[in-house]
Design an enzyme around this catalytic site. Structure first.
Site, PDB file in Angstrom:
ATOM      1  N   HIS A  47       0.933  -1.318   0.652  1.00  0.00           N
ATOM      2  CA  HIS A  47      -0.050  -0.149   0.575  1.00  0.00           C
ATOM      3  C   HIS A  47       1.197   1.698   0.322  1.00  0.00           C
ATOM      4  CE1 HIS A  47      -3.148   2.910   0.901  1.00  0.00           C
ATOM      5  NE2 HIS A  47      -2.616   3.165   1.704  1.00  0.00           N
ATOM      6  N   ASP A 171      -7.709   1.177   2.206  1.00  0.00           N
ATOM      7  CA  ASP A 171      -7.848   2.316   3.128  1.00  0.00           C
ATOM      8  C   ASP A 171      -8.342   4.190   3.245  1.00  0.00           C
ATOM      9  OD1 ASP A 171      -5.802   3.102   5.279  1.00  0.00           O
ATOM     10  OD2 ASP A 171      -4.552   4.348   3.585  1.00  0.00           O
ATOM     11  N   HIS A 415      -6.506   9.122  -0.626  1.00  0.00           N
ATOM     12  CA  HIS A 415      -6.975   9.540   0.660  1.00  0.00           C
ATOM     13  C   HIS A 415      -5.970  10.222   1.446  1.00  0.00           C
ATOM     14  CE1 HIS A 415      -5.002   5.564   0.454  1.00  0.00           C
ATOM     15  NE2 HIS A 415      -4.508   6.140   1.770  1.00  0.00           N
TER      16      HIS A 415
HETATM   17 ZN    ZN Z   1      -2.949   5.016   2.414  1.00  0.00          ZN
END
Ligand code: ZN
Ligand code: NAG
Length: 1000
Positions: A47, A171, A415
């Site tokens: 990620h 996420d 994000h």
């Molecule tokens: Zn993230």
């Protein structure tokens, strides 16, 4: 060193491994599964935030390891080197911005290797947008844009094997229905994520409802999306993080005293069996990865290889667990084949509560000025894209500048960007990038305007600080200035334009030489008082402009004569004093002080709207418009908090309304009427109505917000009406469809709101919040993403600004305490109020207003040339014939000689109808040769769109074989030689259609 070794090995293996491999990607390349076993889809992933604790580039290059050890370039390097070693290994690449950067630095050999990996499904793009976008604060236009960008790069580079089939939103802090709808419209088969309210999750685990079919639109048919919630965040099972960042035990399988194969396999399978118990099929997905993992991928893959080997070895002893490398796409493929049925989902996943005291609703508002700046970026992007298409710009620099802003806007959707949950230095870097991007695109717009208008040498400067009435171009004088207005909407529109000027008299004329009504309006002294504002101009020249696509307005200074400077400003002068240095300004502004009639009221009224101000409180009391009269009190209020952070709004006591001691003055012009309010030491506001405009503007100015070691402050604007809303209110989903919210209620579960009754009732507002009863409707439209709620019947609150004192413990490690120009951040913005009779006419009017607020005229400034040019303005296509509910969603350069053209019916099934129109005139005016229809992102031919169809619980018999869904209409495809009737476009309510036009 290791890295060089990797490349050498890779080249060697290229010869052996890749030669005879068959090119099957996508679902055909999925690993075989076992029908009578628990199939464990182990999904290696990393990620990689496109900025968070470090900037985008710091993350990519692995710079600033003192902040966080993370280097995306090494991740992709080592993953590729590991994938090549064994055809069974898999990895998903998610963030295309990082991959694109990495790709641009690769040798031909390395690119060839990666091509093979992609063509064999070993490296699979998942998600695939420029960034993994947030879902609360983003506007759908920008989400669609950033998918278009990411998927186009993948398509250009890898063709169909590069096309992601599954969304990967692991996420983001809550999930929007519009995001699911966008996935469906782009042809995705499903999406997975990892954050959901803890009560919701617990219930879904019990109910075997972690995976569901989301009906993502009330208006669109064929808009369902399979949606899966991961079992335990997106990390590897506890104890099985084989990454260099982790300290978990490796698998030791030799004759060592430390041999741990048995216990490692036992523990892993006991975890898997717990997962399997909570999911419906005999497949489970186990993500193997976390933030910035796989920087030394051989450690991960070596141990996962062993885990697979020893888990599967047990099958000979009767174990029914089957472990293999897989991808989210292959997992979804297995679910599809399982012919299982799934529960329904219709609303969204906001707000996200990670525990009873932690609702992630602060980030709906965090960093309010950056959230606004992002909208400015979108505005410039849409304007520059349209202009460059209309002018057929082909210059390299022009293309590059446009692409740069597209990329930055993609980054901004991340994000931890638009959310405001990044570190301060990262936020500063986003600002820097966005500012550069806007300047470049402004140059592109200028170049286009030089082609398109009769001002081939016009400056066409953009003024980016008009929100505080500053414009370098007019600071000395607006005499002989040409204001060129570009209207990005399909339909001709009328707006009021404000140009910062000195107190002088001006005449405004249009292209036909007709005088346009104008007036010079004083700027509120609180704006003049801003330390960082150059005080060259203290007034705005306001005029009313009607524009189809492009229009010039000419400004000329005229002898004043006292007659046209009838500014009448009055003040209830008994409250706080205007600072001394503004006495002079006040004199210039013709302030007349009225000593007051405290008991009375002040009426501010034009032909459409009547506002009543209570003289004693200084606040708004009543609004009359659209034939409705309603008591509307507008106040500011404060949440004094301690433990709030960038993510979480954590209440600490009740809302506190700011005192009723508002000083106000009124500007009573012909075109515009304004009430200037001084609300508290750090809050002021202008309430404004324009003649002929059916909404009330509340332009707020908040900051510097005072804090102390114990008290943070979060400021809201509060509207109190008499409407009996009965706990129900409505908020938009990413600027498109509306969702019904009910105080203290959720769709599938009982929320635990004991500790955070307000925060737990907050929802994201990207464009609109509203409430109504059977008679009246009250809507507030905003100019950037914010959080808000309705905590009392008839009331709406919108959080405007937050200054905090602590970190909330979710990783960012800083208190949200923004400073600009050496002081706590001051923010300014607008809320627009529409009061109406309840019904679909009202909501349709709100939709139209939303579009105008989101994409107002772009203003460009030039000096009027002394000699008239012979250049003639180019004829432009007119979109004005489109039905009224059709929005020109996109008009932009796509590939060489290709234009992307998107249209949207912006009314929903209650408000609007199916509309039909013909785009042949547009096609011709763009010199079109051929047109084809695609998925929403522009890259997949619509005729190739084929999505998994999943079976609903409670819908009768199960299917006996897999099913698919296809587009419900025949994709448009035509060329120039065909009849105009072949260019007819039909749009259902809320439908968007995307076309690629090839031109000569
Ligand atoms: Zn993230
Ligand atoms: C779920 O939605 C489908 C399609 O709208 C419907 O046919 C079905 O009855 C619903 N199932 C339940 C359990 O509500």
């Amino acid at each position: 060193m290791k890295y060089l070794g990797g490349i050498a090995l890779l080249v060697a293996l290229l010869a052996i491994n890749i030669k005879d491999a068959q090119a099957v990607c996508g679902y055909e390349s999925c690993p075989a599964t076992q029908p009578n076993m628990i199939n464990i889809h182990m999904v290696p992933h990393s990620h990689d935030d496109v900025g968070w604790l470090k900037t985008v580039d710091q993350y990519f290059y692995g710079h600033r390891s003192n902040i966080q050890h993370a280097g995306v370039q090494y991740i992709i390097d080592t993953v590729v080197a590991e994938l090549i070693k064994d055809p069974k290994r898999r990895f998903i690449q998610v963030e295309t911005s990082f991959f694109h950067k990495w790709w641009s630095e690769q040798s031909e050999t390395s690119k060839q290797v990666v091509h093979k990996l992609v063509e064999e499904g070993r490296l699979e793009f998942t998600g695939g947008a420029w960034a993994m976008n947030d879902e609360a604060a983003v506007h759908y236009q920008s989400v669609v844009d950033q998918f278009t960008l990411g998927l186009k790069f993948l398509d250009d580079t890898f063709g169909t094997c590069g096309r992601p089939r599954v969304g990967w939103q692991i996420d983001p802090f809550g999930h929007s229905r519009e995001q699911a709808s966008i996935f469906a419209q782009m042809g995705y088969d499903g999406e997975f994520f990892a954050r959901m309210d803890h009560n919701d999750k617990d219930k879904r685990l019990d109910d075997l409802a972690m995976e569901m079919i989301w009906d993502a639109s009330e208006s669109l048919s064929n808009d369902e999306l399979f949606t899966g919630m991961l079992y335990r965040h997106y990390s590897a099972p506890p104890g099985y993080c084989f990454d260099v960042h982790c300290g978990d035990d490796p698998i030791i399988d030799t004759k060592s005293y430390d041999n741990n194969v048995k216990s490692r396999v036992d523990d892993f399978l006991s975890y898997v069996s717990a997962v399997a118990e909570n999911y419906r099929s005999n497949h489970v997905m186990i993500p193997m990865g976390d933030d910035f993992q796989y920087e030394d991928a051989q450690v991960n893959f070596k141990n996962m290889d062993k885990l697979i080997k020893y888990v599967n070895e047990r099958q000979s002893e009767g174990s029914t667990y089957n472990l293999f490398y897989s991808t989210p796409g292959c997992y979804l493929h297995s679910l599809h084949e399982s012919l299982q049925s799934w529960p329904n989902k219709t609303e969204d996943f906001f707000p996200y509560g990670s525990d009873t005291n932690s609702f992630w609703t602060g980030y709906f508002t965090s960093r309010p000025t950056q959230k606004r700046f992002e909208r400015d970026g979108n505005h410039m992007l849409q304007v520059a894209k349209q202009l460059s298409t209309l002018a057929h710009l082909t210059g390299e620099q022009q293309k590059e500048d446009l692409l740069y802003l597209r990329k930055i806007m993609g980054v901004m959707q991340h994000h931890d960007a638009i959310t405001g949950t990044e570190k301060q230095h990262v936020s500063d870097d986003y600002d820097r990038l966005l500012y550069d991007g806007i300047l470049g695109a402004a140059n592109t717009a200028r170049d286009a305007l030089r082609e398109l208008t009769n001002l081939p040498e016009g400056e066409f400067e953009s003024c980016l600080q008009l929100n505080i009435s500053v414009c370098a171009f007019t600071k000395d004088s607006a005499d002989n200035v040409v204001v060129t207005l570009f209207n990005p909407l399909a339909h001709s529109a009328t707006e009021y334009v404000r140009i910062p000027v000195k107190k002088e008299s001006y005449e405004v004329t249009d292209e036909q030489g007709r005088t346009v009504a104008s007036e010079v309006v004083p700027v509120a002294w609180q704006i003049l008082d801003l330390d960082f504002r150059s005080n060259d101009t203290q007034h705005d020249l306001v005029f009313k402009a009607s524009v189809d696509k492009i229009a010039h307005f000419y400004i000329k200074k005229v002898d004043s004569g006292d007659s046209d400077s009838k500014t009448l400003v009055k003040i209830n002068g008994h409250k706080s004093e205007v600072p001394k240095r503004f006495k002079k300004v006040h004199a210039m502004q013709n302030v007349e002080t009225y000593d007051d009639d405290d008991s009375g009221e002040t009426v501010v009224q034009n032909s459409l709207i009547k506002l009543v101000i209570d003289n004693s409180s200084g606040r708004l009391k009543t609004i009359e418009m659209n034939g409705v009269s309603e008591s509307v009190e507008q106040k500011f209020a404060v949440y004094e908090t301690k433990d709030s952070g960038a993510y979480v709004f954590r209440q600490n006591g009740d809302i506190k309304e700011v005192d009723d001691d508002v000083e106000f003055s009124v500007y009573d012009g012909t075109l515009v009427k304004e009430v200037h309010q001084q609300v508290s030491e750090y809050i002021s506001q202008v309430i404004r109505i324009y003649e002929g405009v059916n909404r009330v503007e509340f332009e707020w100015l908040v900051g510097p917000i005072p804090t102390d070691s114990d008290t943070a402050r979060e400021i809201v604007s509060l509207f109190k009406t008499g409407i009996s809303s009965d706990g129900v209110f409505y908020t938009d989903s990413n600027g498109r469809e509306m969702l019904k919210r009910q105080k203290n209620k959720r769709e599938n579960y009982d929320p635990d709101l004991g500790q955070q009754p307000t925060s737990g009732n907050y929802y994201p507002i990207t464009s609109r919040i509203a409430l109504e009863d059977s008679k009246k409707r009250f809507a507030v439209l905003n100019d950037r993403a914010q959080g808000g709620s309705s905590m009392q019947n008839g009331e709406l609150e919108i959080m405007l600004h937050r200054r905090l004192i602590r970190d909330d413990g979710y990783g960012v490690g800083e208190a949200l305490n923004e400073e600009k120009f050496g002081n706590p951040l001051i923010a300014r913005g607008k809320l627009h109020v529409i009061l109406n009779t309840a019904g679909s006419k009202a909501t349709a009017a709100e939709r139209k207003a939303e579009k105008e607020i989101h994409l107002p005229f772009a203003k460009f400034f030039s000096k009027k040339p002394s000699t008239t040019s012979t250049a003639v303005a180019k004829a432009l296509p007119s979109f004005d014939d489109f039905p009224q509910s059709v929005h020109l969603f996109s008009l932009e350069p796509f590939s060489d000689n290709e234009i992307l053209f998107r249209v949207e019916n912006f009314l929903d099934h209650n408000e609007g109808n199916v509309v039909s129109f013909n785009i042949r005139p547009i096609f011709d005016s763009l010199n079109g040769l051929e047109i084809r229809e695609t998925s929403l992102d522009g890259n997949l031919p619509l005729s190739d769109m084929k999505r998994f169809k999943f079976h609903h619980d409670g819908s009768g018999v199960r299917p006996t074989s897999v099913e698919y869904t296809y587009p419900t209409h025949k994709p448009l495809a035509a060329d120039k030689s065909q009849d105009a009737s072949d260019f007819s476009v039909t749009l259902n309510p809320m439908q968007i259609r995307t076309f690629i036009i090839k031109y000569e």
